[in-house]
Design an enzyme around this catalytic site. Structure first.
Site, mmCIF file in Angstrom:
data_model
loop_
_atom_site.group_PDB
_atom_site.id
_atom_site.type_symbol
_atom_site.label_atom_id
_atom_site.label_comp_id
_atom_site.label_asym_id
_atom_site.label_seq_id
_atom_site.Cartn_x
_atom_site.Cartn_y
_atom_site.Cartn_z
ATOM 1 N N ASP A 245 -22.019 39.686 -61.842
ATOM 2 C CA ASP A 245 -22.618 40.734 -62.572
ATOM 3 C C ASP A 245 -22.960 39.798 -64.004
ATOM 4 O O ASP A 245 -22.408 38.773 -64.464
ATOM 5 C CB ASP A 245 -21.318 41.400 -62.209
ATOM 6 N N LYS B 6 -24.970 44.392 -62.815
ATOM 7 C CA LYS B 6 -25.077 46.671 -62.499
ATOM 8 C C LYS B 6 -24.984 46.900 -64.093
ATOM 9 O O LYS B 6 -23.715 46.524 -64.806
ATOM 10 C CB LYS B 6 -24.409 47.165 -61.504
ATOM 11 N N MET C 88 -15.406 50.950 -69.323
ATOM 12 C CA MET C 88 -16.805 51.718 -69.140
ATOM 13 C C MET C 88 -16.307 53.064 -69.822
ATOM 14 O O MET C 88 -17.449 54.046 -69.424
ATOM 15 C CB MET C 88 -17.479 51.457 -68.073
#
Length: 464
Positions: free
Chosen positions: A249, A271, A384
């Site tokens: 990732d 992503k 996040m």
């Protein structure tokens, strides 16, 4: 990297050196280990050089170097220990087409000679581009102690057997054979039966591998940690070293990807929240496709794959496809971030539990028990959470949280460019905007850096 490391073939080729003193001796002791044709130009050579010439190990010319003396030489060493003479002889060698090294003159040298750990034919070269010779020597001493003297014997016998081993198909099966030899059967046979025992062991091992079916594909879900390569687990390093395919990732740092096997295929399946990215279904299909083709696949995820890494979806995909798998946990960003501020996620008398939240899941946020999190002393780590900071701030204040509640943002936790921003719930959004965070950041609600005191609503920032 100003100097690209290569190994130059010197067998049967000409190497020329000008000089007859201590600097020349130091270079010649290394060069005499090669199979080069050595020529030394020295009006007054050291006794050792005269002795090597008498033994036929080099050609000694008792005069200063002249034009044409370096013709057909692949390498030239200027070791005259005199700046003017070194400049003269190196100019002559360049005119003859040789690569030039001037002893103790990095800037005017076309190549440098590294520190060497010699386990012929295994050679380890250590270079610091002249920046830290003492460090190079320390690394050399460490490797000398770690690498057994028998390593060269195993490599020499293995090299002689390579043509026989070519009956195995290229790729995983051949690599497995050599791994079994160098890290198992070979050392045991050398210890028990010497070189003859090793030759017998190689033949037995080849027959064993010829009769073994190709290994089936396998998937390792590996945590890459927060970014510092030194925080990788030993199991993670081992998985990267044996991987045929690494699907990673966007949070995995280049330094960690550098640890993968050179022949491994690296696939960026990053992503990115609220931005363009590969869909989860595409990632699942990619993992299954390579594993079904027989590859040893490492699905490399930043932090720990069991924390907001969609691990269950990927495990379900490989399970349905009948592919074997295992999980290698990593250090999650919350652990790295709280370590960066000198605190702990739980503390006796303050909080007996901690919440791990993801700001990417707004629907989950809406359903969260915000009243419980708003109580004094509660701690949460928000992954996040940059884009949802205003939502978090509003929910907590709406449910009664103290506006002076400490909040710390840790950007690029554990990396060289790590930053710690200490603020309060009241100033969270403004200070985030001022900090202009561009890297991955984790939000610690209820914790302030140990070295930073937050007074009332006044915010202090600490950058590390």
């Amino acid at each position: 990297m100003k100097h690209f490391p290569i190994f130059v073939r010197l067998e049967g080729r000409r190497v020329v050196l000008s000089g007859g003193g201590e600097a020349a001796l130091a270079k010649l002791r290394l060069l005499l280990k090669t199979e080069a044709h050595l020529t030394v130009f020295a009006p007054t050579p050291a006794p050792e050089i005269e002795g090597w010439a008498a033994e036929g190990r080099l050609r000694l010319v008792r005069r200063a170097m002249e034009p044409g003396d370096a013709t057909c030489a692949v390498l030239f060493y200027a070791a005259d220990e005199d700046d003017l003479e070194d400049a003269r002889t190196s100019a002559l060698a360049r005119a003859d087409g040789a690569m030039v090294n001037i002893v103790d003159n990095l800037e005017d040298s076309a190549f440098i000679t590294p520190a060497i750990v010699d386990r012929d034919p295994v050679t380890v070269a250590i270079g610091t581009e002249g920046a830290a010779p003492v460090l190079a020597r320390a690394i050399k001493a460490d490797l000398e102690a770690r690498l057994p003297a028998t390593l060269g014997t195993l490599a020499r016998l293995g090299k002689a057997f390579r043509r026989a081993a070519d009956v195995l198909p290229m790729g995983r099966k051949r690599r497995d054979f050599w791994a079994d030899y160098y890290f198992g059967a070979g050392p045991r046979a050398l210890q028990d039966g010497g070189e003859a025992g090793v030759k017998d062991a190689l033949q037995d091992l080849l027959e064993k591998h010829e009769n073994v079916a190709e290994r089936e594909g396998h998937v390792a879900f590996v945590g890459a940690g927060p970014g510092d390569p030194e925080l990788l687990t030993l199991k993670a390093r081992k998985a990267l070293d044996s991987a045929d395919v690494v699907i990673h990732d966007r949070l995995v740092t280049p330094e960690i990807l550098e640890l993968a096997r050179r022949e491994a295929i690296l696939i960026d399946a990053g992503k990115e929240g609220f931005g363009p990215s590969m869909s989860q279904n595409e990632i699942n299909a990619l993992i299954v496709e390579h594993a079904q083709a027989g590859a040893q696949v490492v699905r490399l995820k930043g932090g720990d794959p069991t924390v907001f890494g969609r691990l269950d979806e990927e495990i379900d995909a490989v399970t349905v496809a009948g592919i074997a798998w295992h999980v290698v946990p990593g250090i999650t960003a919350a652990s790295a971030s709280v370590a960066a501020i000198g605190q702990s996620l739980t503390k006796r008398g303050r909080n007996a539990s901690v919440r791990l939240l993801t700001g990417h899941d707004m629907k989950g946020f809406a359903d969260h028990d915000w009243r419980a999190l708003s109580r004094p002393g509660e701690v949460a780590a928000v992954y996040m959470g940059k884009k949802s900071a205003r939502f978090i701030q509003g929910r907590l204040i709406m449910h009664g949280a103290d506006r002076a509640t400490p909040v710390t943002l840790v950007e690029n936790a554990s990396r060289p460019d790590q930053r710690r921003i200490a603020t309060t719930l009241d100033r969270l959004v403004r200070d985030m905007d001022d900090a202009d965070l561009t890297g991955p950041a984790l939000m610690l609600i209820g914790l302030a850096p140990r070295a930073v005191e937050v007074e009332d609503t006044k915010t202090k920032q600490e950058f590390a």
